[in-house]
Design a protein around this motif. Structure first.
Motif, PDB file in Angstrom:
ATOM      1  N   VAL A   1     -41.167   8.890-105.738  1.00  0.00           N
ATOM      2  CA  VAL A   1     -41.481   8.549-107.126  1.00  0.00           C
ATOM      3  C   VAL A   1     -41.321   9.826-107.943  1.00  0.00           C
ATOM      4  O   VAL A   1     -41.836  10.883-107.575  1.00  0.00           O
ATOM      5  CB  VAL A   1     -42.927   8.009-107.251  1.00  0.00           C
ATOM      6  N   SER A   2     -40.576   9.728-109.030  1.00  0.00           N
ATOM      7  CA  SER A   2     -40.367  10.865-109.920  1.00  0.00           C
ATOM      8  C   SER A   2     -40.910  10.515-111.294  1.00  0.00           C
ATOM      9  O   SER A   2     -40.879   9.361-111.719  1.00  0.00           O
ATOM     10  CB  SER A   2     -38.879  11.195-110.039  1.00  0.00           C
ATOM     11  N   PHE A   3     -41.404  11.518-111.986  1.00  0.00           N
ATOM     12  CA  PHE A   3     -41.961  11.355-113.338  1.00  0.00           C
ATOM     13  C   PHE A   3     -41.076  12.078-114.334  1.00  0.00           C
ATOM     14  O   PHE A   3     -40.699  13.236-114.111  1.00  0.00           O
ATOM     15  CB  PHE A   3     -43.376  11.909-113.392  1.00  0.00           C
ATOM     16  N   PHE A   4     -40.762  11.424-115.429  1.00  0.00           N
ATOM     17  CA  PHE A   4     -39.940  12.035-116.479  1.00  0.00           C
ATOM     18  C   PHE A   4     -40.615  11.877-117.822  1.00  0.00           C
ATOM     19  O   PHE A   4     -41.307  10.942-118.085  1.00  0.00           O
ATOM     20  CB  PHE A   4     -38.561  11.367-116.535  1.00  0.00           C
TER      21      PHE A   4
ATOM     22  N   ALA B   1     -39.078  -3.831-119.818  1.00  0.00           N
ATOM     23  CA  ALA B   1     -39.291  -3.716-121.260  1.00  0.00           C
ATOM     24  C   ALA B   1     -40.648  -3.064-121.470  1.00  0.00           C
ATOM     25  O   ALA B   1     -41.674  -3.594-121.052  1.00  0.00           O
ATOM     26  CB  ALA B   1     -39.246  -5.092-121.909  1.00  0.00           C
ATOM     27  N   ASP B   2     -40.652  -1.888-122.095  1.00  0.00           N
ATOM     28  CA  ASP B   2     -41.904  -1.156-122.262  1.00  0.00           C
ATOM     29  C   ASP B   2     -42.598  -1.529-123.575  1.00  0.00           C
ATOM     30  O   ASP B   2     -42.010  -2.187-124.442  1.00  0.00           O
ATOM     31  CB  ASP B   2     -41.686   0.357-122.115  1.00  0.00           C
ATOM     32  N   PRO B   3     -43.861  -1.137-123.748  1.00  0.00           N
ATOM     33  CA  PRO B   3     -44.605  -1.500-124.954  1.00  0.00           C
ATOM     34  C   PRO B   3     -44.142  -0.730-126.191  1.00  0.00           C
ATOM     35  O   PRO B   3     -44.621  -0.992-127.290  1.00  0.00           O
ATOM     36  CB  PRO B   3     -46.054  -1.150-124.604  1.00  0.00           C
TER      37      PRO B   3
ATOM     38  N   CYS C   1     -34.355   2.521-107.908  1.00  0.00           N
ATOM     39  CA  CYS C   1     -34.554   1.098-107.627  1.00  0.00           C
ATOM     40  C   CYS C   1     -35.752   0.516-108.363  1.00  0.00           C
ATOM     41  O   CYS C   1     -36.025  -0.669-108.239  1.00  0.00           O
ATOM     42  CB  CYS C   1     -34.662   0.862-106.130  1.00  0.00           C
ATOM     43  N   GLY C   2     -36.461   1.319-109.147  1.00  0.00           N
ATOM     44  CA  GLY C   2     -37.574   0.819-109.927  1.00  0.00           C
ATOM     45  C   GLY C   2     -37.871   1.756-111.076  1.00  0.00           C
ATOM     46  O   GLY C   2     -37.625   2.962-110.980  1.00  0.00           O
ATOM     47  N   VAL C   3     -38.381   1.205-112.155  1.00  0.00           N
ATOM     48  CA  VAL C   3     -38.731   2.028-113.310  1.00  0.00           C
ATOM     49  C   VAL C   3     -39.858   1.345-114.078  1.00  0.00           C
ATOM     50  O   VAL C   3     -39.904   0.122-114.179  1.00  0.00           O
ATOM     51  CB  VAL C   3     -37.493   2.269-114.216  1.00  0.00           C
ATOM     52  N   THR C   4     -40.792   2.149-114.559  1.00  0.00           N
ATOM     53  CA  THR C   4     -41.878   1.656-115.398  1.00  0.00           C
ATOM     54  C   THR C   4     -42.298   2.803-116.308  1.00  0.00           C
ATOM     55  O   THR C   4     -41.801   3.914-116.191  1.00  0.00           O
ATOM     56  CB  THR C   4     -43.059   1.124-114.560  1.00  0.00           C
ATOM     57  N   VAL C   5     -43.205   2.511-117.228  1.00  0.00           N
ATOM     58  CA  VAL C   5     -43.682   3.500-118.190  1.00  0.00           C
ATOM     59  C   VAL C   5     -45.199   3.447-118.222  1.00  0.00           C
ATOM     60  O   VAL C   5     -45.785   2.362-118.240  1.00  0.00           O
ATOM     61  CB  VAL C   5     -43.105   3.207-119.596  1.00  0.00           C
ATOM     62  N   ASP C   6     -45.841   4.627-118.225  1.00  0.00           N
ATOM     63  CA  ASP C   6     -47.298   4.633-118.328  1.00  0.00           C
ATOM     64  C   ASP C   6     -47.711   4.515-119.801  1.00  0.00           C
ATOM     65  O   ASP C   6     -46.872   4.436-120.697  1.00  0.00           O
ATOM     66  CB  ASP C   6     -47.905   5.858-117.640  1.00  0.00           C
ATOM     67  N   GLY C   7     -48.993   4.493-120.070  1.00  0.00           N
ATOM     68  CA  GLY C   7     -49.520   4.286-121.412  1.00  0.00           C
ATOM     69  C   GLY C   7     -49.175   5.377-122.408  1.00  0.00           C
ATOM     70  O   GLY C   7     -49.259   5.175-123.621  1.00  0.00           O
ATOM     71  N   LYS C   8     -48.751   6.533-121.921  1.00  0.00           N
ATOM     72  CA  LYS C   8     -48.388   7.646-122.800  1.00  0.00           C
ATOM     73  C   LYS C   8     -46.878   7.782-122.988  1.00  0.00           C
ATOM     74  O   LYS C   8     -46.412   8.706-123.630  1.00  0.00           O
ATOM     75  CB  LYS C   8     -48.957   8.947-122.247  1.00  0.00           C
ATOM     76  N   GLY C   9     -46.127   6.880-122.363  1.00  0.00           N
ATOM     77  CA  GLY C   9     -44.679   6.907-122.518  1.00  0.00           C
ATOM     78  C   GLY C   9     -43.937   7.659-121.441  1.00  0.00           C
ATOM     79  O   GLY C   9     -42.721   7.772-121.484  1.00  0.00           O
TER      80      GLY C   9
END
Length: 76
Positions: free
Chosen positions: A73-76, A13-15, A51-59
Motif C-alpha cells: 500500500v502506497s500513500f500519495f 469516485a471520491d467525495p 489494483c486498488g485506489v481510494t482516498v482518505d478524508g483529507k484527500g
C-alpha cells in the motif's frame, strides 16, 4: 478518458468530485473530473501493477499495488 486507459482495474469516485482509476497495464493512477477531463496521473516508474485506489478524508490517495511478487500500500 477511454483512449487514455489501457487496463482500468478499479474505479473510485471520491467525495471531492474526482474519479480515480487504477490503470493496471499503464502502471499508474489516473484522476479525472466528473466531466471526463484528465486532472492528473502519477505512479509510472513507482507502481508495478496498481489494483486498488481510494482516498482518505483529507484527500490523501491510497493505492494497493502488486510489485515483484509482493503486495503493498502506497500513500500519495
Amino acid at each position: 478518458a477511454q483512449d487514455l486507459l489501457k487496463d482500468p482495474y478499479l474505479i473510485f469516485a471520491d467525495p471531492f468530485g474526482r474519479i480515480l482509476v487504477a490503470d493496471h497495464s499503464n502502471f499508474l493512477i489516473q484522476i479525472f473530473s466528473r466531466d471526463d477531463q484528465l486532472i492528473a496521473k502519477f505512479g509510472y516508474g513507482i507502481l508495478e501493477y496498481p489494483c486498488g485506489v481510494t482516498v482518505d478524508g483529507k484527500g490523501k490517495v491510497l493505492v494497493t499495488d502488486y510489485n515483484r511478487g509482493e503486495h503493498r500500500v502506497s500513500f500519495f
